[in-house]
Design an enzyme around this catalytic site. Structure first.
Site, PDB file in Angstrom:
ATOM      1  N   ASP A 208       1.258  10.543   1.680  1.00  0.00           N
ATOM      2  CA  ASP A 208       1.084   9.626   0.551  1.00  0.00           C
ATOM      3  C   ASP A 208       0.819  10.481  -0.693  1.00  0.00           C
ATOM      4  O   ASP A 208      -0.306  10.537  -1.190  1.00  0.00           O
ATOM      5  CB  ASP A 208      -0.107   8.704   0.879  1.00  0.00           C
ATOM      6  CG  ASP A 208      -0.420   7.715  -0.230  1.00  0.00           C
ATOM      7  OD1 ASP A 208       0.448   7.486  -1.092  1.00  0.00           O
ATOM      8  OD2 ASP A 208      -1.550   7.177  -0.233  1.00  0.00           O
TER       9      ASP A 208
ATOM     10  N   SER B 275       0.816  -1.218   0.000  1.00  0.00           N
ATOM     11  CA  SER B 275       0.000   0.000   0.000  1.00  0.00           C
ATOM     12  C   SER B 275       0.849   1.267   0.000  1.00  0.00           C
ATOM     13  O   SER B 275       1.753   1.413   0.825  1.00  0.00           O
ATOM     14  CB  SER B 275      -0.878  -0.034   1.251  1.00  0.00           C
ATOM     15  OG  SER B 275      -1.239   1.243   1.673  1.00  0.00           O
TER      16      SER B 275
ATOM     17  N   ASP C  70       0.488  -1.438  -5.195  1.00  0.00           N
ATOM     18  CA  ASP C  70      -0.180  -0.160  -5.433  1.00  0.00           C
ATOM     19  C   ASP C  70       0.871   0.766  -6.060  1.00  0.00           C
ATOM     20  O   ASP C  70       1.776   1.229  -5.375  1.00  0.00           O
ATOM     21  CB  ASP C  70      -0.659   0.364  -4.074  1.00  0.00           C
ATOM     22  CG  ASP C  70      -1.192   1.773  -4.121  1.00  0.00           C
ATOM     23  OD1 ASP C  70      -1.337   2.327  -5.222  1.00  0.00           O
ATOM     24  OD2 ASP C  70      -1.472   2.321  -3.032  1.00  0.00           O
TER      25      ASP C  70
HETATM   26  C1  SPV Z   1      -3.492   2.630  -0.404  1.00  0.00           C
HETATM   27  O1  SPV Z   1      -3.668   1.780   0.471  1.00  0.00           O
HETATM   28  O2  SPV Z   1      -2.426   3.233  -0.554  1.00  0.00           O
HETATM   29  C2  SPV Z   1      -4.564   2.988  -1.341  1.00  0.00           C
HETATM   30  C3  SPV Z   1      -5.966   2.948  -0.909  1.00  0.00           C
HETATM   31  O3  SPV Z   1      -4.242   3.375  -2.440  1.00  0.00           O
HETATM   32  S1  SPV Z   1      -6.387   4.562  -0.376  1.00  0.00           S
HETATM   33  O4  SPV Z   1      -5.593   4.897   0.785  1.00  0.00           O
HETATM   34  O5  SPV Z   1      -7.808   4.543  -0.074  1.00  0.00           O
HETATM   35  O6  SPV Z   1      -6.113   5.513  -1.469  1.00  0.00           O
HETATM   36 MG    MG Z   2      -2.305   4.120  -2.526  1.00  0.00          MG
END
Ligand code: SPV
Ligand code: MG
Length: 291
Positions: free
Chosen positions: A56, A44, A83
């Site tokens: 992120d 992730s 991902d």
């Molecule tokens: C992740 O786990 O990094 C994802 C899902 O891409 S989300 O955090 O909902 O974007």
């Molecule tokens: Mg992600």
């Protein structure tokens, strides 16, 4: 690491009702996920960037994500779905990423139709800028043309619901990505009710299977997803990261309060469990045999 993980994942998708994966930030998480009996690990971007304590938002590089995914893959037998955000740039970056992730033994990648650099999909007020649909179709075609292992899968992630562009746009994009060769469509939603996603699933009339990440609509259980049909993969993307943060905070608070570590034995695992997870018993076997 065992080879043929892409084939293992393809077979699971073909033979199992629902294939369930959990998000990991490192190899230890991945090992725990495998030990708990899940089908695959989601490397992730949220969890990995959180392990660096940075947003992120494509701040850490493709190589950092790749090295974490590789370290996970080396210690587990179940497949990894990586991902890969937007593919780390334009189509050239994606082509390079497909080559490297495939060579690292990753079974499948997920790429999302947002502009680089992306923001996390769940972030309140985040920059959820969609890439032009044609540009993303090009990325899917390029990824499919680049892969060398037949069973390797490219999951196209539709962010139209996240960006507030509505169901019609989500359907239009998902259809085009399926036509461009995506093996699965990850339809993402951050709605706290499952209504939005259920509506999409009911509308979906193509053979390409769907992938769900039910972080914000946890009431949609695996049983209900199976009833709806069309969905093949479910990903619990960040729950172990959040559990770890809670457990660590509580433990740190207790040590501070007790001014020592004499009250926490029940809250932590014995060091022997750490050794087990590190593969020490296997190492000792090897020493007996070869050293
Ligand atoms: C992740 O786990 O990094 C994802 C899902 O891409 S989300 O955090 O909902 O974007
Ligand atoms: Mg992600």
């Amino acid at each position: 690491m065992i080879w043929g993980k892409a084939k293992i994942l393809r077979n699971k998708v073909k033979t199992k009702g629902l294939v369930v994966g959990v998000g990991a930030r490192d190899a230890l998480d991945a090992k725990l996920i495998e030990r708990a009996g899940f089908d695959f690990v989601w490397s992730s971007s949220l969890c990995i960037s959180a392990s660096y304590a940075v947003p992120d938002a494509n701040l850490i590089s493709m190589n950092q994500y790749l090295e974490v995914a590789r370290s996970m893959n080396e210690v587990i037998n179940i497949p990894i779905v990586a991902d890969c955000d937007t593919g780390y740039g334009n189509v050239n970056n994606l082509i390079y990423a497909v080559k490297l992730f495939e060579e690292a033994g990753i079974a499948a990648i997920s790429i999302e139709d947002k502009k680089f650099p992306k923001d996390n999909s769940l972030l309140d007020g985040g920059r959820q800028q969609l890439a032009p649909m044609e540009e993303f179709e090009g990325k899917i075609k390029a990824a499919k043309d680049t892969q060398k292992i037949e069973e390797f899968m490219v999951i196209a992630r539709v962010e139209a619901l996240i960006a507030g562009w509505g169901q019609e746009e989500a359907y239009r994009r998902a259809s085009r990505y399926a036509e461009a060769g995506a093996d699965m469509i990850l339809i993402h939603s951050k709605s706290v009710s499952s209504e939005e996603i259920v509506k999409f699933i009911r509308m979906w009339d193509r053979p390409t299977p769907l992938v769900l990440v039910p972080t914000t609509y946890p009431k949609l259980s695996e049983e209900k997803v199976m009833e709806l049909g069309k969905v093949k993969l479910v990903i619990y993307a960040n729950q172990i990261l959040r559990a770890a943060i809670k457990a660590e905070e509580s433990l740190l608070g207790e040590i501070k309060k007790a001014k020592g570590i004499h009250t926490i034995a029940e809250s932590i695992v014995p060091v022997t469990e750490v050794f087990d997870l590190q593969g020490v018993p296997q190492m000792k076997e090897n020493e007996k045999k070869y050293l």
